[in-house]
Design a protein around this motif. Structure first.
Motif, PDB file in Angstrom:
ATOM      1  N   SER A  55    -129.723 -12.331  18.815  1.00 48.49           N
ATOM      2  CA  SER A  55    -128.974 -13.278  17.735  1.00 48.49           C
ATOM      3  C   SER A  55    -129.816 -14.429  17.585  1.00 48.49           C
ATOM      4  CB  SER A  55    -127.595 -13.424  18.044  1.00 48.49           C
ATOM      5  OG  SER A  55    -126.846 -12.339  18.070  1.00 48.49           O
ATOM      6  N   THR A  56    -130.394 -15.074  18.477  1.00 48.12           N
ATOM      7  CA  THR A  56    -131.210 -16.297  18.461  1.00 48.12           C
ATOM      8  C   THR A  56    -132.406 -16.050  17.550  1.00 48.12           C
ATOM      9  OG1 THR A  56    -130.574 -17.106  20.540  1.00 48.12           O
ATOM     10  CG2 THR A  56    -132.692 -18.018  19.414  1.00 48.12           C
ATOM     11  N   LEU A  57    -133.372 -14.870  17.735  1.00 51.22           N
ATOM     12  CA  LEU A  57    -134.364 -14.492  16.993  1.00 51.22           C
ATOM     13  C   LEU A  57    -133.983 -14.332  15.461  1.00 51.22           C
ATOM     14  CD1 LEU A  57    -137.233 -13.600  16.724  1.00 51.22           C
ATOM     15  CD2 LEU A  57    -136.622 -11.280  17.493  1.00 51.22           C
ATOM     16  N   ILE A  58    -133.164 -13.389  15.425  1.00 57.88           N
ATOM     17  CA  ILE A  58    -132.423 -13.042  13.991  1.00 57.88           C
ATOM     18  C   ILE A  58    -132.183 -14.399  13.250  1.00 57.88           C
ATOM     19  CG2 ILE A  58    -130.337 -12.426  12.309  1.00 57.88           C
ATOM     20  CD1 ILE A  58    -130.347  -9.830  14.115  1.00 57.88           C
ATOM     21  N   LYS A  59    -131.677 -15.525  13.766  1.00 53.28           N
ATOM     22  CA  LYS A  59    -131.334 -16.582  13.174  1.00 53.28           C
ATOM     23  C   LYS A  59    -132.362 -17.758  12.902  1.00 53.28           C
ATOM     24  CE  LYS A  59    -126.660 -17.064  15.092  1.00 53.28           C
ATOM     25  NZ  LYS A  59    -125.665 -17.596  16.056  1.00 53.28           N
ATOM     26  N   CYS A  60    -133.383 -17.288  13.654  1.00 55.81           N
ATOM     27  CA  CYS A  60    -134.704 -17.961  13.357  1.00 55.81           C
ATOM     28  C   CYS A  60    -135.486 -17.589  12.317  1.00 55.81           C
ATOM     29  CB  CYS A  60    -135.569 -18.147  14.679  1.00 55.81           C
ATOM     30  SG  CYS A  60    -135.200 -19.266  15.988  1.00 55.81           S
ATOM     31  N   LEU A  61    -135.509 -16.223  12.214  1.00 51.81           N
ATOM     32  CA  LEU A  61    -136.250 -15.329  10.983  1.00 51.81           C
ATOM     33  C   LEU A  61    -135.660 -15.886   9.884  1.00 51.81           C
ATOM     34  CD1 LEU A  61    -136.599 -11.989  12.766  1.00 51.81           C
ATOM     35  CD2 LEU A  61    -138.440 -13.805  12.520  1.00 51.81           C
ATOM     36  N   LEU A  62    -134.368 -15.898   9.648  1.00 55.16           N
ATOM     37  CA  LEU A  62    -133.386 -16.377   8.669  1.00 55.16           C
ATOM     38  C   LEU A  62    -133.338 -17.812   8.359  1.00 55.16           C
ATOM     39  CD1 LEU A  62    -130.598 -13.913   8.854  1.00 55.16           C
ATOM     40  CD2 LEU A  62    -132.645 -13.702   7.389  1.00 55.16           C
ATOM     41  N   GLY A  63    -133.922 -18.853   9.000  1.00 58.70           N
ATOM     42  CA  GLY A  63    -134.074 -20.020   8.756  1.00 58.70           C
ATOM     43  C   GLY A  63    -132.903 -20.669   9.234  1.00 58.70           C
ATOM     44  N   LEU A  64    -132.093 -20.009   9.930  1.00 55.29           N
ATOM     45  CA  LEU A  64    -130.512 -20.572  10.089  1.00 55.29           C
ATOM     46  C   LEU A  64    -130.700 -21.732  11.479  1.00 55.29           C
ATOM     47  CD1 LEU A  64    -128.449 -17.422   9.940  1.00 55.29           C
ATOM     48  CD2 LEU A  64    -128.731 -19.220   8.186  1.00 55.29           C
ATOM     49  N   ILE A  65    -131.808 -21.368  12.355  1.00 56.37           N
ATOM     50  CA  ILE A  65    -131.647 -22.457  13.102  1.00 56.37           C
ATOM     51  C   ILE A  65    -133.207 -22.483  13.420  1.00 56.37           C
ATOM     52  CG2 ILE A  65    -129.681 -22.047  14.582  1.00 56.37           C
ATOM     53  CD1 ILE A  65    -131.606 -20.282  16.541  1.00 56.37           C
ATOM     54  N   ARG A  66    -133.862 -23.650  13.917  1.00 59.64           N
ATOM     55  CA  ARG A  66    -135.496 -23.961  14.007  1.00 59.64           C
ATOM     56  C   ARG A  66    -136.013 -23.602  15.522  1.00 59.64           C
ATOM     57  NH1 ARG A  66    -138.321 -27.164  10.557  1.00 59.64           N
ATOM     58  NH2 ARG A  66    -137.042 -27.947   8.713  1.00 59.64           N
ATOM     59  N   PRO A  67    -136.937 -22.854  15.503  1.00 63.54           N
ATOM     60  CA  PRO A  67    -137.881 -22.771  16.922  1.00 63.54           C
ATOM     61  C   PRO A  67    -138.453 -23.908  17.358  1.00 63.54           C
ATOM     62  CG  PRO A  67    -139.011 -21.653  15.016  1.00 63.54           C
ATOM     63  CD  PRO A  67    -137.709 -22.137  14.548  1.00 63.54           C
ATOM     64  N   GLU A  68    -138.850 -24.147  18.502  1.00 60.64           N
ATOM     65  CA  GLU A  68    -139.509 -25.215  19.111  1.00 60.64           C
ATOM     66  C   GLU A  68    -140.865 -25.111  18.714  1.00 60.64           C
ATOM     67  OE1 GLU A  68    -136.722 -24.572  21.162  1.00 60.64           O
ATOM     68  OE2 GLU A  68    -135.879 -26.306  20.079  1.00 60.64           O
ATOM     69  N   SER A  69    -141.401 -23.914  18.594  1.00 58.94           N
ATOM     70  CA  SER A  69    -142.882 -23.679  18.198  1.00 58.94           C
ATOM     71  C   SER A  69    -142.960 -22.400  17.885  1.00 58.94           C
ATOM     72  CB  SER A  69    -143.756 -23.734  19.532  1.00 58.94           C
ATOM     73  OG  SER A  69    -143.519 -23.139  20.609  1.00 58.94           O
ATOM     74  N   GLY A  70    -144.136 -21.860  17.175  1.00 58.09           N
ATOM     75  CA  GLY A  70    -144.604 -20.703  16.615  1.00 58.09           C
ATOM     76  C   GLY A  70    -144.424 -20.721  15.200  1.00 58.09           C
ATOM     77  N   ARG A  71    -144.709 -19.627  14.342  1.00 57.66           N
ATOM     78  CA  ARG A  71    -145.006 -19.591  13.047  1.00 57.66           C
ATOM     79  C   ARG A  71    -144.275 -18.418  12.446  1.00 57.66           C
ATOM     80  NH1 ARG A  71    -150.546 -19.027  10.357  1.00 57.66           N
ATOM     81  NH2 ARG A  71    -150.811 -16.744  11.503  1.00 57.66           N
ATOM     82  N   ILE A  72    -143.461 -18.610  11.308  1.00 56.14           N
ATOM     83  CA  ILE A  72    -142.659 -17.578  10.666  1.00 56.14           C
ATOM     84  C   ILE A  72    -143.126 -17.535   9.050  1.00 56.14           C
ATOM     85  CG2 ILE A  72    -140.599 -16.791   9.864  1.00 56.14           C
ATOM     86  CD1 ILE A  72    -139.206 -18.451  12.287  1.00 56.14           C
TER      87      ILE A  72
END
Length: 230
Positions: free
Chosen positions: A41-58
């Motif tokens: 679920s965390t991955l999904i929310k990062c991909l949708l812009g609902l939460i921000r990852p600490e690092s990496g690129r989308i």
């Protein structure tokens, strides 16, 4: 369509995602499998812009229409099924007159179209939520446990609706713990464990060997997680 590279996310000292790489393409369904707490679920929310990852690129296409079904779809309780599908169509700038066709497609009886969703059964509410995600033919469809609350017939029907959307050109990410459903629906499946993709497989045919292999991997990693083994 959308991809992420070396995605990392932590909650306090707990790593939720660790160097995750994933690509979503038009006309392909990608399955995400993993035990509870794996980071799906965390991955999904990062991909949708609902939460921000600490690092990496989308990266994703501009102005892409997205249909989203969260794990716990909290539909407005006093809105009718018809109003919700019309809203989904309006958000995607599609003809709201198509709402009745979508409700018929997902098996909602006409006598219930105007009934508040809080008065529908759990299975019917999930059908409405799936229709809301698919209405307007979004280019990317993201689904977190879409089979929740559906009986065997409902699951079979939902798999057909979802695969139809993919065959018509949509990209799709499906998070589920039901291995046979993912094998029937998806073109590729990734196993996420402790925030890291531990295994990936292309689904060339829906063989029993593929199902057993994925189930064995999931059971092994889930058992290790319960025992506190990294």
């Amino acid at each position: 369509m959308l991809y992420c590279q070396n995605l990392n996310k932590t909650y306090g000292r707990h790593p939720a995602l660790r160097d995750v790489n994933l690509s979503l393409e038009a006309g392909r369904a990608v399955g995400l499998l993993g035990p509870n707490g794996a980071g799906k679920s965390t991955l999904i929310k990062c991909l949708l812009g609902l939460i921000r990852p600490e690092s990496g690129r989308i990266e994703s296409e501009d102005e892409m229409r997205i249909g989203y079904l969260p794990e716990l779809a909290r539909l407005p309780e006093h809105a009718s099924a018809l109003a919700l599908i019309r809203l989904g169509l309006a958000l995607n700038r599609q003809d709201m007159a198509e709402a009745t066709s979508w409700l018929s497609k997902v098996g909602i009886p006409e006598r219930l179209w105007e009934r508040p969703v809080c008065r529908l059964s759990k299975g019917l509410r999930q059908r409405v939520a799936i229709a809301h995600a698919l209405a307007g033919k979004p280019e990317l469809i993201v689904l977190d446990e879409p089979m929740s609350g559906l009986d065997a017939l409902g699951r079979t029907e939902a798999l057909a609706w979802l695969r139809e959307a993919v065959d018509e050109g949509a990209g799709m990410l499906v998070c589920s713990h039901i291995v046979p459903d993912l094998v029937r629906l998806c073109d590729e499946i990734h196993l996420l464990v402790n925030g890291r993709i531990e295994a990936s497989t292309e689904i060339s045919d829906h063989s029993i060997d593929e199902i057993r292999h994925l189930e064995a991997l999931l059971q092994r990693h889930a058992s290790q997680a319960r025992e506190g083994v990294g």
